[in-house]
Design an enzyme around this catalytic site. Structure first.
Site, mmCIF file in Angstrom:
data_model
loop_
_atom_site.group_PDB
_atom_site.id
_atom_site.type_symbol
_atom_site.label_atom_id
_atom_site.label_comp_id
_atom_site.label_asym_id
_atom_site.label_seq_id
_atom_site.Cartn_x
_atom_site.Cartn_y
_atom_site.Cartn_z
ATOM 1 N N GLY A 128 -11.322 7.616 5.542
ATOM 2 C CA GLY A 128 -12.254 8.655 6.407
ATOM 3 C C GLY A 128 -13.199 7.517 6.307
ATOM 4 O O GLY A 128 -14.741 8.451 6.732
ATOM 5 N N LYS A 157 0.717 -1.314 -0.453
ATOM 6 C CA LYS A 157 0.036 0.344 0.177
ATOM 7 C C LYS A 157 1.045 0.748 0.241
ATOM 8 O O LYS A 157 1.992 1.696 0.713
ATOM 9 C CB LYS A 157 -0.530 0.221 1.859
ATOM 10 C CG LYS A 157 -1.569 1.267 1.133
ATOM 11 C CD LYS A 157 -2.885 1.617 2.396
ATOM 12 C CE LYS A 157 -2.685 2.990 3.068
ATOM 13 N NZ LYS A 157 -3.593 3.009 4.239
#
Lengths: 257, 102
Positions: A187, A99
């Site tokens: 988020g 990632k």
């Protein structure tokens, strides 16, 4: 019909990717991940504390044979640092998936896109399967896809903010043009946020804080699993169009008068 | 002072070549004068007896080699080479592992 998330040729039944940070202890991490149903888990690369080397290691609780370990480059502010971190992670022998996140600013933790592009090019060339964390920007998503990233991971909102998808229109544009999986990363605050991402057609959701910092992380892990599944099924089922006025559900024929 | 031992997968001490005069002299030096070397590990400067391999260092620090990745002077040392990689004065070592992260 088989409905799977495919990343670089590997099929995953779960579309929820979870982080391993911020938990009370490794045991809680293990339980939350098990309940979440996730098959891919993110980890960070950090220095060993040499004055007090903890005998226990995260990987003692997360069997790399059972889970796909996705090392991140969190905390890297330059392409060079991110590439170095990925190389170290690969040496640990957990595969080629990384990632990629190159942070631009420690207050927003928004990505530094030029540096992300630079690092992605190097990593793809070195044979890594790169999953980059990006803004909800369709142009960046396209550029990273063209470089050869295996997915694009636009943020829903700032990391750890729990604000949910702030710009669904941009996510829709990214989805419309992407030919690689689109995974909403960062988020998400609660299960409905995850469900919304999946209902829109996103291929997966990655989260950490929303589960780990919930009052009951284990229960939230289950809620997230169900939210992602519900959203995915609703997407596949095809929702009805939104209308301003009512449409009766019961037949109008045979009403008593 | 720098002695760069060849990287061999065959364990500690395997790098010592008894027929090389230079190596022989060096091992005598270690044995009789107890030389120490300063090595920077994870940002901290530490002092060790000379003649320590990466493997030996990990053992000394009680770190399981199977769970860490080692970088010596910015170059990754593969696990196979832990035993044959000797540490020298001024080396910079990074020992990392996976921790919880998002």
């Amino acid at each position: 019909m088989e409905d799977v998330l495919q990343l670089a040729g590997t099929k995953y039944r779960s579309r929820l990717i979870v982080g391993t940070g911020k938990y009370k202890d490794f045991e809680e991490t293990r339980r939350a991940i098990e309940v979440s149903g996730a098959e891919i888990v993110t980890v960070a690369v950090r220095r060993v504390n040499i004055t007090d080397p903890n005998k226990e290691n995260l990987l003692d609780y997360l069997d790399p044979k059972k889970y796909t370990i996705l090392p991140n480059t969190a905390g890297c502010y330059t392409a060079e640092d991110a590439v170095r971190t990925c190389r170290l992670a690969r040496e640990a022998g957990v595969g080629k998936l990384v990632k990629l996140e190159v942070i631009g600013d420690d207050k927003t933790l928004f990505p530094d896109i030029p540096a992300t592009l630079e690092a992605a090019k190097i990593l793809v060339n070195e044979g890594f399967v790169v999953l980059p964390y990006i803004n909800d920007d369709p142009i960046t998503a396209k550029k990273l896809e063209n470089i050869g990233c295996a997915a694009v991971m636009p943020l829903a909102a700032p990391i750890g903010s729990g604000l949910g998808i702030r710009n669904p229109y941009n996510i829709r544009i990214i989805l419309e043009h992407a030919t690689v999986p689109v995974i909403v990363d960062a988020g998400v605050g609660t299960a409905s946020d995850a469900a919304i991402a999946m209902e829109m057609g996103c291929h997966g959701v990655l989260m950490n804080t929303a589960i780990a910092s919930a009052k009951d992380p284990i229960l939230m892990a289950e809620a997230m699993r169900l939210g992602v599944e519900a959203g995915r099924k609703a997407y596949l089922a095809g929702r009805i169009p939104k209308k301003l006025y009512a449409t009766a559900s019961s037949p109008l024929d045979g009403i008593l008068n | 002072m720098r002695v760069k031992a060849p990287i061999q997968p065959s364990g500690r001490g395997a790098n010592l070549k008894p027929y090389s005069l230079a190596t022989f002299g060096w091992s005598l030096w270690i044995r009789f004068f107890l030389v120490t070397v300063k090595i920077k590990i994870n940002g901290e400067e530490k002092e060790f007896a000379a003649g320590l391999s990466v493997d030996g260092l990990l053992g000394h620090l009680q770190i399981r080699p199977g769970r860490v990745v080692v970088e010596l002077n910015r170059e990754i040392v593969s696990r196979d080479a832990f035993g044959g990689t000797m540490l020298a004065e001024g080396d910079t070592l990074e020992i990392v592992h996976f921790v919880g992260g998002g």
